[in-house]
Design an enzyme around this catalytic site. Structure first.
Site, mmCIF file in Angstrom:
data_model
loop_
_atom_site.group_PDB
_atom_site.id
_atom_site.type_symbol
_atom_site.label_atom_id
_atom_site.label_comp_id
_atom_site.label_asym_id
_atom_site.label_seq_id
_atom_site.Cartn_x
_atom_site.Cartn_y
_atom_site.Cartn_z
ATOM 1 N N VAL A 299 0.801 -1.232 0.000
ATOM 2 C CA VAL A 299 0.000 0.000 0.000
ATOM 3 C C VAL A 299 0.831 1.279 0.000
ATOM 4 O O VAL A 299 0.299 2.364 0.194
ATOM 5 C CB VAL A 299 -1.006 0.031 1.180
ATOM 6 C CG1 VAL A 299 -2.021 -1.090 1.040
ATOM 7 C CG2 VAL A 299 -0.296 -0.075 2.530
ATOM 8 N N LYS A 300 2.112 1.166 -0.236
ATOM 9 C CA LYS A 300 2.946 2.364 -0.228
ATOM 10 C C LYS A 300 2.989 3.031 -1.622
ATOM 11 O O LYS A 300 2.541 2.457 -2.609
ATOM 12 C CB LYS A 300 4.352 2.012 0.249
ATOM 13 C CG LYS A 300 4.402 1.528 1.706
ATOM 14 C CD LYS A 300 3.831 2.543 2.681
ATOM 15 C CE LYS A 300 4.298 2.383 4.108
ATOM 16 N NZ LYS A 300 3.594 1.346 4.882
#
Ligand SMILES: *Cc1c(COP(=O)(O)O)cnc(C)c1O
Length: 404
Positions: free
Chosen positions: A185-186
């Protein structure tokens, strides 16, 4: 933080290079790998993009923090100052080394309050670990001068702010060491992965050895390498590193889209009386992965957050309660719940987190809402989202006026 939103052909091609040779490991197998050294290639490209001398890739952002601390000589009983608002990896990495986390307040930057840091320094303090949460940064200039004065390490956790800058330097490159996460999710992702950057040659050598069982990586016979130090296994795989190479190629486009979408929301909310924004320290430029704002009171903020959710404005976060990014959600840390016994240094030295006074952090966090900034949102969708946020929040703030 949308790396996964742009997974596509470039990532597939990079991964295929690895799949075709079958060499999934970053070390050795020179003859079989058809010239592909994905981890090495990513390290060189990432160090260049971050304007630092060295990068060490590892298996996660949490591993990056652990390896960075270990590489700089942090060990049992050393105290590391960290904020109350962060990801659990901050204290996990410290505790993993037998070191002791010292939690201090955040201010209106939503990151370490320099005055609280200075007040927490004691004879065992070794490192200050600011966490650049939600796309913006700590006051690195103030923290650096405190670290210089007390001879402490400055380790930046830039996992949520990749691409932001401070005084013209990429976040992560200002302190002695900087850490990044490339989890799914970065802003850019490897699937799983992390990186440490530093300009310090000794830290780079230490990080390289620590993340691979202490191997010295000299020569080309892995079995015959010597082991100057104890280490661990925090290696990244070639498959994950390959994805990262493709994602790194997209970072500037991602940042530009984040900025565009952030700005649409910010300009709209600026017109609402009672909405104020998180302070960005002078000299800082956000990476625009979140828009963070304050409402006047805790109860109005709670109401507004609930109303945003029920009106269909997704991806807005209220970190203060029921969330694992703030100390209120860390019962396992406050009560030191572990499977086996923790090192004596930790049990003896750690502050009593159940009775510690974090009212200064509470005062900001209880009034903070953060909206994620996705890059897949079109301009029309953004404009509609911003208008909806303005309508919902104005309505809630009006209630306050009528009560007054
Ligand atoms: C994601 C994150 C980490 C840890 O990264 P993982 O790769 O998930 O282990 C550390 N710190 C912050 C601030 C993060 O957001």
């Amino acid at each position: 933080m949308p790396g996964f939103e742009v997974f596509g052909d470039a990532e597939r091609k990079q991964v295929n290079d690895v799949i075709e040779t079958g060499v999934l490991m970053r070390y050795g197998f020179d003859g079989m790998r058809n010239g592909h050294w994905k981890a090495k290639e990513f390290e060189i490209a990432f160090a260049k993009r971050m304007e630092t001398k060295h990068c060490q890739l590892v298996s996660s952002g949490t591993a990056a923090l652990t390896v960075a601390l270990a590489a700089a000589g942090v060990g049992a009983g050393d105290e590391v100052i960290m904020p109350t608002f962060t990801f659990v990896a901050s204290f996990e990495s410290i505790i993993a080394l037998g070191a002791v986390p010292v939690l201090v307040d955040v201010d209106d930057t939503l990151t370490l309050d320099p005055a609280a840091v200075e007040a927490a320094i004691g004879p065992k303090t070794k490192c200050v670990m600011p966490v650049h949460m939600c796309g913006s940064m700590a006051d690195l200039k103030a923290l650096k001068s405190i670290c210089d004065k007390h001879n402490l390490l400055l380790l930046e956790d830039a996992c949520q702010a990749i691409g932001g800058t401070f005084e013209g330097k990429p976040l992560g490159s200002y302190g002695d060491l900087g850490c990044f996460s490339f989890d799914y999710v970065k802003t850019i992702t490897c699937g799983e992965g992390g990186g440490v950057i530093t300009n310090n040659d000794a830290y780079k050598i230490n990080a390289d050895q620590y993340q691979d069982h202490g191997h010295d990586h000299i020569g080309n016979d892995r079995g015959a390498e010597t082991h100057p130090t104890l280490g661990y296994n925090f290696r990244i795989s070639e498959l994950n590193a390959a994805v990262g190479i493709a994602q790194l190629g997209k970072i500037d486009d991602i940042l530009a889209l984040q900025k565009k979408n952030y700005t649409i929301m910010r300009e709209a909310l600026s017109k609402v009386d009672g909405v104020t924004f998180r302070r960005v320290p002078e000299g800082g430029v956000e990476n625009y992965s979140f828009l963070n704002f304050f409402l006047p009171t805790e109860s109005l903020t709670k109401k507004a957050h609930a109303a945003l959710g029920s009106e269909g404005v997704d991806a807005c976060f209220y970190w203060y309660s029921n969330n694992w990014h703030y100390i209120n959600g860390w019962e396992h840390l406050r009560d030191l719940k572990s499977m086996g016994a923790l090192p004596a240094e930790i049990r003896n030295q750690i502050q009593d987190l159940n009775s510690a006074d974090f009212s200064k952090s509470d005062a900001w966090m209880s009034r903070t809402i953060s909206s994620l900034v996705k890059i897949g949102w079109t301009e029309d969708q953004m404009t509609a989202r911003a208008a909806k946020m303005v309508a919902v929040i104005s309505e809630i703030l009006k209630e306050k006026e009528s009560l007054a």
